[in-house]
Motif scaffolding. Structure first.
Motif, PDB file in Angstrom:
ATOM      1  N   ASN B 284       0.835  -1.204   0.000  1.00 29.50           N
ATOM      2  CA  ASN B 284       0.000   0.000   0.000  1.00 29.50           C
ATOM      3  C   ASN B 284       0.878   1.266   0.000  1.00 29.50           C
ATOM      4  OD1 ASN B 284       0.851   0.083   2.691  1.00 29.50           O
ATOM      5  ND2 ASN B 284      -0.982  -0.968   3.409  1.00 29.50           N
ATOM      6  N   GLN B 285       2.129   1.061  -0.355  1.00 25.86           N
ATOM      7  CA  GLN B 285       3.110   2.162  -0.457  1.00 25.86           C
ATOM      8  C   GLN B 285       2.980   3.160   0.680  1.00 25.86           C
ATOM      9  OE1 GLN B 285       3.008   3.336  -4.833  1.00 25.86           O
ATOM     10  NE2 GLN B 285       5.143   3.602  -4.281  1.00 25.86           N
ATOM     11  N   SER B 286       3.097   2.632   1.889  1.00 29.19           N
ATOM     12  CA  SER B 286       2.954   3.516   3.034  1.00 29.19           C
ATOM     13  C   SER B 286       4.109   3.384   4.002  1.00 29.19           C
ATOM     14  CB  SER B 286       1.640   3.229   3.760  1.00 29.19           C
ATOM     15  OG  SER B 286       1.747   2.060   4.538  1.00 29.19           O
ATOM     16  N   ARG B 303      -6.194   3.069   6.035  1.00 30.80           N
ATOM     17  CA  ARG B 303      -6.491   3.272   4.618  1.00 30.80           C
ATOM     18  C   ARG B 303      -6.182   4.689   4.122  1.00 30.80           C
ATOM     19  NH1 ARG B 303     -11.683   0.204   2.188  1.00 30.80           N
ATOM     20  NH2 ARG B 303     -11.634   0.994   0.058  1.00 30.80           N
ATOM     21  N   TRP B 306      -2.613   5.156   2.930  1.00 27.77           N
ATOM     22  CA  TRP B 306      -2.053   4.438   1.779  1.00 27.77           C
ATOM     23  C   TRP B 306      -1.430   5.439   0.801  1.00 27.77           C
ATOM     24  CZ3 TRP B 306      -6.760   0.841   0.299  1.00 27.77           C
ATOM     25  CH2 TRP B 306      -6.914  -0.138   1.279  1.00 27.77           C
ATOM     26  N   GLY B 307      -0.280   5.079   0.302  1.00 24.06           N
ATOM     27  CA  GLY B 307       0.376   5.945  -0.677  1.00 24.06           C
ATOM     28  C   GLY B 307       1.105   7.119  -0.064  1.00 24.06           C
ATOM     29  N   GLU B 310       4.675   9.345  -0.777  1.00 22.77           N
ATOM     30  CA  GLU B 310       4.901  10.601  -1.511  1.00 22.77           C
ATOM     31  C   GLU B 310       5.289  11.733  -0.566  1.00 22.77           C
ATOM     32  OE1 GLU B 310       5.096  10.108  -4.566  1.00 22.77           O
ATOM     33  OE2 GLU B 310       4.019   8.201  -4.652  1.00 22.77           O
TER      34      GLU B 310
END
Lengths: 395, 395
Positions: B284-286, B303, B306-307, B310
Motif C-alpha cells: 500500500n506504499q505507506s 487506509r 495508503w500511498g 509521496e
C-alpha cells in the motif's frame, strides 16, 4: 450463562455481544481479581438485569456452583483448556476464547473430554466472522478465485503498551513475552484461512516451520518509557518481534503467517488468498481477477485498484453479513463478536454442531506449540498431529 | 562492450541503458539464435553507431574474439556463471544479469575466479536502484525506522504467458518450470533487503527454510489455452505456484521472500521493512512512523495513509535519485536500469569497487540452490555458505 475472566476481552464481550440479548441471563461472574468482579457486577446491574449474578474469584468454584448452562471462558491463555475441560465434564456448554496452546497433550485432553461428554463446545475465533474474510470465503466457494494454492495472514498489532503495563501489569501477555518465543496468537488469521482451505473438512495442516527475529521492540520501548514501567527495567524479553511461520497442507496448499506485535505499525491481519483465477490482498483491500480485463491491464499499475473490494460487496457479501447489514451491525470489533455469539447461541438452541469445533480449536492452537519447538530447533519442520484421527478425510 | 544474450532483457538493456551513452561503443553482439543477432545488429546500426559490432552465435568465440573491454551477460540463467568466469579470465569486465544458481560449487568457482583475476565484476540487480527501495534504505541509514528486525519481499509477477510461449518457446524459464521446484528468482527482493540489513558488510544470511505450494497455475492456464500451446499439452510442471522462503541472519533479523509467478496477480516486489521506530510496506506504499501522532492515531484505520510515501520523497529520496530526477529519468524499468549501468560504468572508469560484487552475487544466488534442497527435504533448514570466508565481519 456465566463469564469467567473479566479482563478487557471478557468485559467487552459481555457488554457488547451478550448482555444485549434478552434471551440470555448472566448468572455468574468470575475473575481472580475481586475489583474486576465488583466492577463487572455493577455494570451488569446497571444494564437492567433482573436477577443478580453469583460472584466468584475461584473459577472452579464458579463452574461447580450449578448456576449456569453455558460459560464464556475469557481468562488468561493458559487457563483456557483446563477450565473448558472442567466445564465440559459438568455439562456446561463452553464458549472458549482464543489463544495458542502450551502443549500438544492438553489439546488431546480437550479433544478426548469433548468426545467423552459431547457437551457443546465452540472456539470463539471472531475473525471467522469478519466481513472481508466471509466475502472472500464466499468468492472462493463460488470458484471466483479458482483453485486456491496459497494463503497468508498475520496478527499484526502493536501491543507494546498492553504487554508492558496494560491493566496494572495484570495482562497475561507480559509473562508470555518474557518467557516464551513462539507464534503465540495464530488463530485470528488461521481461522478464516482454515475455512478457505477446508481444513479438517477434506484437508489438513501437515507441517510447519517457524523462525523468530531478535527481540528489540519491547526493550527499546521500555527504555523510552522507563518512568512508566520501572519494575520492568532490565528485563529480557524472549519473544522475538516478528515470527514467520510457513505451513503445508495435505492438499498441497501453503500458508504463511506472521506474528508482529512488539513493533510500531498499523493494525492488519494481512489476509491474502491466491488462486488460479485471482487473488485478494488485505494490505490494499483489493481483488484481482484474471477474468477482468481492467485488472489485467492494471497489473503493473495496481494503485488505482486499491480498495476495490467495495465493488464486490453487492455480489459477494456473505449471506450472514447481508442479513446483518439489512438488520443492524452491532457488537464489538466491527460486528464480528456479535455474529460469533449469534452462531454460538443458535447452535446451542438448535443442537446443531458448533461452527468452530474442538478439532478446529486443537489444530489451530497447536501451531503455538509446534512453532515454539521449530524456533527452538532452528526452523526445523514439525508435524501436525491429526486430532480428528482420520475423520478429516471423509468429512 | 559486447552483449551476450539478445533475448528480451539483453535487447532492452542495450537499447535503453547502453546505446544512449556516447562513451560506450558496442563492439560485439552474440546470441545462439542468428535471427536475434541480425535483428539486434540492425537496431544498433539504426542507432547511428559508427563502427559495426562483430556478430557471433557462439558465446565463447565472442568472448575470445578480442573485441571488447567489458561484456553484458544476459543469457539464460544457467549460462551466466560459466560465461562470467571465462570473461573474468580473459580480463573482460563483467556485467552479469540476475537469476538464481543451480549449485553451490559453481558459485565458489565464480568467487575464486574473481579473486584470482580481480577483473571487475558487477551483479546487475536493477532493483537495488529502485526509487522506493533507495528511499527506504536512506531512511534506514538515517535511523528513521529504528533498528530493523524483519524484512520481506517477493517476485510477484504473473509470467504464465512468458513461461508457456514467450518468444516461440525459446524462453529458458519454461524448462526450469517444467523440471525444478525452487525459489528460482530471489534477487529482485533480496538485493534491496541486503542493503537494508548490511548483508556481507557486518551481517550475513545464516539459514533458510523453503516450502512450495502445489503447481496448479500453469496447468490450468495451458488447459485454457491449449490451441496456443499444443506442444505443452499434458506436460507436468514441477515448479510450485508459490514458494515461501524464510531466512535468518547473523544479526538476528529475519527475511521472508515469496515467489509467485504462475498465478494471475498484479506485479509487486512486496518490499516490507519493519523496525523498532517504524515500517514501510510496498503493498500500500505507506510508511508508518512511531514518531508521527497522525500515524499512531490511524493505526486501526490505515487506509487514509495508503500511498503516503509521496510525503517523504522531499526529505528522503536517495541522493542518486534526487540527481536523476533533477536531470532526466530515463532507461527501462522506471529508471532502475539506467542507474545500475551508471554505477557499472562509473566504477569501471574510476577503478572503485563495484557496488554489487561477486560475494553479493554468490550469497543471493545460492538461495535458489538452498531453497531447492529445503523444499525437497520438506522444509528442512539449510545453512548458507560464507562466500566471504569471514570478511563480512570486518567489512
Amino acid at each position: 450463562m456465566g463469564v469467567i475472566g473479566l479482563g478487557g476481552r471478557g468485559q467487552d464481550l459481555l457488554q457488547q455481544a451478550i448482555l444485549p440479548r434478552a434471551e440470555v441471563a448472566i448468572t455468574a461472574l468470575c475473575d481472580r481479581y475481586q475489583d474486576r468482579v465488583d466492577d463487572t457486577a455493577a455494570k451488569v446491574k446497571a444494564a437492567g438485569i433482573v436477577s443478580e449474578p453469583a460472584l466468584f474469584t475461584d473459577a472452579y468454584a464458579c463452574l461447580e456452583s450449578g448456576t449456569m448452562d453455558a460459560v464464556l471462558i475469557s481468562t488468561s491463555w493458559e487457563e483456557h483448556i483446563p477450565l473448558a475441560c472442567r466445564a465440559l465434564e459438568l455439562g456446561i456448554a463452553v464458549a472458549m476464547e482464543v489463544g495458542g496452546a502450551y502443549s500438544e497433550r492438553e489439546l488431546w485432553t480437550l479433544v478426548e473430554v469433548y468426545e467423552k461428554t459431547r457437551t457443546p463446545f465452540m472456539f470463539m475465533e471472531n475473525c471467522c466472522f469478519g466481513r472481508d474474510e466471509l466475502m472472500v470465503l464466499n468468492m472462493v466457494k463460488q470458484g471466483i478465485l479458482g483453485e486456491v494454492v496459497h494463503c497468508a495472514g498475520g496478527y499484526l498489532h502493536d501491543l507494546r503498551d498492553e504487554i508492558a503495563g496494560g491493566e496494572q501489569n495484570r495482562h497475561y501477555r507480559l509473562e508470555n513475552y518474557l518467557h516464551r518465543n513462539t507464534e503465540n496468537y495464530p488463530t485470528h488469521e488461521i481461522g478464516p484461512i482454515a475455512r478457505v482451505l477446508d481444513l479438517n473438512r477434506g484437508n489438513r495442516m501437515l507441517t510447519l516451520t517457524s523462525v523468530a527475529s531478535r527481540a528489540a521492540g519491547m526493550t527499546e520501548y521500555l527504555e523510552q518509557n522507563d518512568d512508566t514501567y520501572p519494575e520492568l527495567k532490565g528485563r529480557i524479553f524472549r519473544q522475538g518481534d516478528v515470527v514467520s511461520t510457513t505451513i503445508t497442507c495435505a492438499g498441497g496448499q501453503t500458508i504463511h503467517i506472521t506474528l508482529d506485535t512488539t513493533l510500531p505499525r498499523y493494525y492488519s491481519r494481512g489476509f491474502t488468498v491466491s488462486g488460479t483465477k485471482g487473488m485478494y490482498c488485505e494490505e490494499n483491500q483489493s481483488i484481482f481477477l484474471d477474468s477482468e480485463e481492467s485488472h489485467r491491464k492494471a497489473h503493473f499499475s495496481w494503485r488505482a485498484q486499491w480498495g476495490n473490494v467495495e465493488n464486490y460487496r453487492g455480489d459477494f457479501d456473505h449471506p450472514i453479513w447481508q442479513a446483518f447489514l439489512a438488520d443492524e451491525v452491532r457488537g464489538g470489533h466491527g460486528g464480528m463478536d456479535w455474529l460469533e455469539f449469534d452462531a454460538f447461541f443458535e447452535a446451542l438452541k438448535s443442537g446443531e454442531p458448533m461452527p468452530i469445533d474442538v478439532y478446529d480449536a486443537a489444530s489451530w492452537m497447536v501451531i503455538s506449540v509446534l512453532a515454539e519447538q521449530s524456533i527452538a530447533l532452528g526452523g526445523q519442520p514439525m508435524a501436525f498431529p491429526d486430532f480428528t484421527r482420520g475423520r478429516w478425510i471423509a468429512h
